[in-house]
Write a protein that holds these residues in place. Structure first.
Motif, short mmCIF file in Angstrom:
data_model
loop_
_atom_site.label_atom_id
_atom_site.label_comp_id
_atom_site.label_asym_id
_atom_site.label_seq_id
_atom_site.Cartn_x
_atom_site.Cartn_y
_atom_site.Cartn_z
N LEU A 7 39.47 91.80 63.24
CA LEU A 7 38.25 91.31 63.89
C LEU A 7 38.56 90.24 64.92
CD1 LEU A 7 35.17 91.40 64.02
CD2 LEU A 7 35.10 89.75 62.15
N VAL A 8 39.49 89.35 64.59
CA VAL A 8 39.88 88.30 65.54
C VAL A 8 40.45 88.91 66.82
CG1 VAL A 8 41.51 86.41 65.93
CG2 VAL A 8 40.26 86.53 63.78
N LYS A 9 41.30 89.93 66.66
CA LYS A 9 41.87 90.59 67.84
C LYS A 9 40.78 91.24 68.69
CE LYS A 9 46.57 91.67 66.32
NZ LYS A 9 47.61 92.70 66.30
N LEU A 10 39.83 91.89 68.03
CA LEU A 10 38.78 92.61 68.75
C LEU A 10 37.90 91.66 69.55
CD1 LEU A 10 37.64 95.18 66.02
CD2 LEU A 10 39.13 95.61 67.99
N VAL A 11 37.40 90.62 68.89
CA VAL A 11 36.40 89.76 69.55
C VAL A 11 37.00 88.89 70.64
CG1 VAL A 11 34.95 89.73 67.48
CG2 VAL A 11 36.60 87.88 67.85
N ASN A 12 38.31 88.77 70.68
CA ASN A 12 38.95 87.94 71.70
C ASN A 12 39.43 88.71 72.91
OD1 ASN A 12 38.80 85.18 70.71
ND2 ASN A 12 40.08 85.88 69.02
N GLU A 13 39.22 90.03 72.92
CA GLU A 13 39.63 90.83 74.09
C GLU A 13 38.41 91.10 74.97
OE1 GLU A 13 41.92 94.93 75.46
OE2 GLU A 13 41.94 94.33 73.35
N ASP A 14 38.40 90.52 76.15
CA ASP A 14 37.28 90.68 77.08
C ASP A 14 37.49 91.93 77.93
OD1 ASP A 14 35.10 90.37 78.68
OD2 ASP A 14 35.68 88.44 79.53
N LEU A 15 36.51 92.84 77.88
CA LEU A 15 36.63 94.11 78.61
C LEU A 15 35.68 94.19 79.80
CD1 LEU A 15 36.80 96.55 75.54
CD2 LEU A 15 38.70 95.45 76.75
N VAL B 57 33.20 88.94 76.29
CA VAL B 57 33.47 87.71 75.55
C VAL B 57 32.73 86.56 76.22
CG1 VAL B 57 35.23 86.08 74.79
CG2 VAL B 57 35.72 88.53 74.79
N SER B 58 31.77 85.98 75.52
CA SER B 58 31.00 84.86 76.06
C SER B 58 31.87 83.61 76.09
CB SER B 58 29.76 84.60 75.21
OG SER B 58 28.94 85.75 75.19
N LYS B 59 31.62 82.77 77.08
CA LYS B 59 32.34 81.50 77.15
C LYS B 59 31.93 80.61 75.98
CE LYS B 59 33.03 81.40 82.17
NZ LYS B 59 32.78 80.63 83.43
N LYS B 60 32.91 79.98 75.37
CA LYS B 60 32.65 79.11 74.23
C LYS B 60 32.16 77.74 74.69
CE LYS B 60 35.93 81.24 71.01
NZ LYS B 60 36.24 82.40 71.84
N SER B 61 31.23 77.20 73.92
CA SER B 61 30.73 75.86 74.21
C SER B 61 31.79 74.83 73.81
CB SER B 61 29.45 75.59 73.43
OG SER B 61 29.72 75.57 72.03
N MET B 62 31.60 73.59 74.26
CA MET B 62 32.53 72.53 73.89
C MET B 62 32.56 72.34 72.38
SD MET B 62 34.10 71.49 76.53
CE MET B 62 34.85 70.00 75.87
N LYS B 63 31.39 72.48 71.74
CA LYS B 63 31.30 72.33 70.29
C LYS B 63 32.10 73.41 69.58
CE LYS B 63 27.95 71.94 66.50
NZ LYS B 63 26.51 71.97 66.13
N GLN B 64 32.00 74.66 70.07
CA GLN B 64 32.75 75.76 69.47
C GLN B 64 34.25 75.56 69.66
OE1 GLN B 64 30.65 78.85 71.69
NE2 GLN B 64 29.82 79.69 69.78
N LYS B 65 34.63 75.13 70.86
CA LYS B 65 36.05 74.89 71.12
C LYS B 65 36.59 73.79 70.21
CE LYS B 65 36.03 76.27 76.00
NZ LYS B 65 36.17 75.79 77.40
#
Length: 258
Positions: A180-188, A123-131
């Motif tokens: 999809l939301v659950k998948l992309v938010n789990e950092d492995l 999971v890549s860190k979100k930018s301020m704009k994305q947040k």
């Protein structure tokens, strides 16, 4: 071919003979996407490729799934097909599932070699704009889901989703969107050092879905791994540069007796 896996009408293809290779597909992909790989490897191996629930000709789950649900699905699916030993290819979301699968303490089958192609899982860190966009959407969702505002603007939330959501998200049903939301938010990422199997990493140099930097992280953190960077290719390097990818796969898995 079809088989029932925990109420999921599951579609898959199986062809060839020899040692088993299982292909775990990317989000929304069906078995046809991997036909070139299946046809090539099945000359010397038994190849199994499955449509994950909610994709291709497999039915959707009743409730949103997380990565663990996919892992349990794969385990049950392979037990149903009496697979005792297998190598794996995981593309995109299939790589995410594969990473968590091989991190289980115990499995009912033996794992041999692994291939991660443009694998998800980091999971890549979100930018301020994305947040900021995410926070604004959450606020708008609260405001436009109640009372007068919902009556005045009944389509506001859905229109906002279409404008800001990914193509995969917008194309999905409500259950698969939540999945999809659950998948992309789990950092492995933390699981990578524990991968104890020989692993080939195939990444398109122009991959925008799972950038090459993530492939380099896989290579750095998985002890026995090697990265092949495919020039002039993106997230579907095996479709864009099939001859190269198929040669690399054949070399990695080898041909018994040659």
């Amino acid at each position: 071919m079809k088989v029932q896996i925990d109420k999921i009408d599951t579609n898959y293809v199986m062809q060839g003979e020899g040692e088993t290779i299982v292909i775990l597909p990317g989000w929304g992909c069906n078995t046809a996407v991997y036909k070139q790989i299946t046809d090539s490897l099945s000359k010397h191996h038994k190849v199994i490729c499955v449509d994950f629930p909610g994709a291709g000709d497999s039915s959707e789950p009743e409730e949103p799934w997380n990565v663990d649900d996919y892992v349990n699905f794969v385990i049950t699916f392979l037990k149903k097909l009496h697979v005792k030993k297998a190598s794996f290819i995981g593309h995109s979301n299939g790589g995410r599932v594969l990473l968590k699968l091989v991190s289980q303490k115990e499995l009912p089958f033996e794992v041999e070699k692994l291939v991660f192609m443009g694998s998800a899982g980091i999971v890549s860190k979100k930018s301020m704009k994305q947040k900021f966009k995410i926070r604004m959407f959450k606020i708008a969702k609260v405001i436009f889901s109640i009372g007068v505002m919902k009556k005045l603007y009944p389509d506001f939330i859905e229109n906002m989703r279409k404008k800001n959501g990914s193509a995969d998200y917008n194309a999905a049903s409500p259950v698969m969107r939540a999945t999809l939301v659950k998948l992309v938010n789990e950092d492995l990422t933390h699981l990578l050092p524990g991968v104890k199997y020989s692993s080939l990493l195939i990444w398109g140099e122009n991959d925008s879905a799972t950038p090459l930097t993530q492939g380099k992280t896989f290579e750095k953190m998985i002890p026995d791994s090697g990265l092949v960077t495919v020039k002039n290719a993106g997230h579907y390097a095996f479709l864009e540069q099939p001859e190269l990818v198929l040669r690399v796969l054949d070399s990695f898995y080898g041909v018994k007796g040659e």
